[in-house]
Structures are given as C-alpha cells and as structure tokens.
Design a protein around this motif. Structure first.
Motif: not given
Length: 329
Positions: A69-77
């Motif tokens: 159940g770990t949701k995707l985290s990501k860095e964006y401009n």
C-alpha cells in the motif's frame, strides 16, 4: 544593511495556494504510452534541493509497492504541477475536439475521432483508438500564468464555488472504478456495466475472440459467431476464418467470456501509414498487434514487426489502426 552591518535576508517567495503542503494537484507524470498524462497527487513539501521551484508529491493512485500500500512519491518541477481542475459537468463533444480521457488512474490527452450513440466516443491517442463514455472525458485545458486556457464557463465556475476538493476526489474515485470495470477487452466502453451484461452474448451474435494458446505474449483477435451458451459464462463459438484440419467446415471451440468481445466499431483507415505507427495486421485469419518497421517504395506495402519480433510484409488493405485499452498496447 542592519545597524550591526549584517545583510538582512530577503523574505522567501510565498508559494501560490495550490503549491502549499497538503494541496491536491495534478502532475505531468511521464508515461511510456503517452507523455501527456496527468495524475492526481498531494503536495508533501518543498524539495530539499537548491532549486526552490521543486516539490515532493505523493500520488493518490500510483503505488511504489501495491502489496504494502506504499504510494509513489517523487520530486517535480513546479512547471509540471497544476491545480486540480474544477469538476466539469458532462458535455457534448464533436469530432476533432482536444480532450482528456480518464483511464488507468490518469488523464490522457487526445482527440475525439468519432461520435457514437448513447454519449459514447472514439478517443484517439497517437495511433491508438479507445472507446469511452462521456463521464470519462473532459475538455483539455492548460494552466497558464495562473489561469485556465480555455477559461472556465459560467456553469463550471458555479460548480467550482459550491464544490469542494473532497467531491472532486470522490469523482476521481468513481472514474477509477469505471475505468477498471469490464473484461479489459479492447474498445470496450469505460462506463460501468453489470458483470452479467459484460458476459452476455446471444446465440448467433457476431463477435471477436482472442487466441489463448501458448504463453499469451502475442495475442490476436479472430472473427467468430456465437453458436450457443454452455453455462458458467462459457460459449461455443464458430470461427469465421479458421477451418478444421480436414477442411470440412469452420472450427468450433468452447471459450469463456473473458476472451470474447463485440466487434469493434468501424474506424476509417488512413490513406497512408508511417514508420513506427502501432497498427494491427490481418494474418493467418486474425488481427495481430504490430508496428510499422518500413514503408516500402510503392507506398501500398509495409514491413511490420509483430509482438514476437517476427517481421512480415503486408499490403495496406491488411492493416487497421490499433484498437485497444492503454493496458493492452
């Protein structure tokens, strides 16, 4: 300068409201199928990098590990992040309209290729064609300099004022359920239907069935006729292009409804395909997924690569645009 001779730091630039932590936004998340796909996410924090225009987001429907159940985290401009568009009431579309279709947990940009009955539309994305109900479509808009282009009309502004983010998230959930409903057959309507209707084919109905032999890595669809239902969502079908080994008649076979679909609606074939177009080729009595590898000199023949990497020479009349869901292509 301060009285002690030390410079006073300039106040940090305040983020717009939609970039504040906790805000629900849409992110332009690169996709192998369509680079113009947007997914709902939550602003978690400013990125710790030196670039103060980057943010860490957590997607609401994309997972790093679905089992846990770990949701995707990501860095964006910040240029890849925009506010959550206000809910849009269902509207009529016309051929050529630039729209976004909700499928596989994201909004994909394309255009209306055909208008069908019952508020259904053929949606074209590159060389792929998909069938959607009106509730899975919205007008394409761009977030530019703090405004929506084209601007929201009065009915949408009224919805924006009275509606809340919670209702929008409920709408996303409804769309997600609708996009996953059904058997996964290509060109299947995205509106939810009951399981009984999806699996119900009448005697004598013309259908297409997929081959289920081998490892399934190179599926094809064959024209067939329902001979009769045999129970437990299984049917006796008669192929229209495959004959028995002794050539005394057309091959009959019992198949389950998950490998049967209605015939796709007619989609005009372009006068010319080009290299790298994703198409289907009529080969050995069925329609097989392939990619145009080369346009031959007379412009009426092509070299195509099948999904198993076999190369095949074919005529223009033996090709049709690929028709399928995003998952299948």
């Amino acid at each position: 300068m301060s009285q002690k001779g030390k410079p006073i730091d300039d106040p940090a630039t305040e983020d717009p409201p939609y970039l504040q932590p906790g805000s629900i936004v849409e992110v332009n998340h690169e996709d192998n199928v369509c680079p113009r796909a947007r997914y709902t996410a939550i602003i978690m924090e400013r990125a710790t990098s030196t670039n103060d225009k980057r943010y860490v987001v957590q997607f609401t429907n994309l997972y790093q590990d679905r089992n846990s159940g770990t949701k995707l985290s990501k860095e964006y401009n910040s240029v890849d992040i925009r506010p959550l568009p206000p809910p849009q009431p269902p509207r009529k579309f016309k051929v050529g309209d630039i729209v976004e279709a909700y499928f596989d947990d994201g909004w994909y940009e394309g255009k209306i290729d055909q208008v069908l009955d019952d508020d259904r539309y053929i949606f074209r994305m590159s060389s792929m064609f998909l069938l959607f109900g009106v509730n899975q479509l919205r007008l394409h808009r761009t977030w530019l300099n703090g405004n929506w282009v084209p601007p929201l009309d009065e009915s949408e502004l009224a919805v924006e004022e009275e509606d809340s983010t919670e209702k929008m998230m409920e709408s996303e959930t409804d769309n997600a359920e609708a996009s996953k409903a059904g058997t996964g057959n290509i060109l299947e309507e995205s509106d939810q239907k009951t399981k009984e209707k999806e699996e119900e084919f009448s005697e004598g109905a013309h259908v297409e069935v997929t081959n289920i032999d081998g490892d399934g890595s190179n599926p094809a669809w064959f024209a067939a006729t329902i001979v009769k239902p045999v129970g437990n969502n299984r049917y006796l079908i008669r192929f229209e292009t495959l004959r028995t080994e002794d050539d005394t008649g057309f091959l009959e076979k019992e198949m389950d409804s998950l490998h049967i679909r209605p015939p796709p609606p007619h989609i005009p074939v372009p006068d010319q395909f080009k290299m790298f177009d994703h198409v289907e080729v009529l080969y050995k009595g069925g329609w097989w997924k392939c990619v145009i590898a080369e346009v031959l000199p007379d412009d009426s023949k092509y070299l195509v690569f099948l999904a198993n990497y076999d190369k095949l020479e074919c005529k223009h009349s033996d090709l049709r645009p690929r028709q399928g869901t995003i998952d299948e292509n």
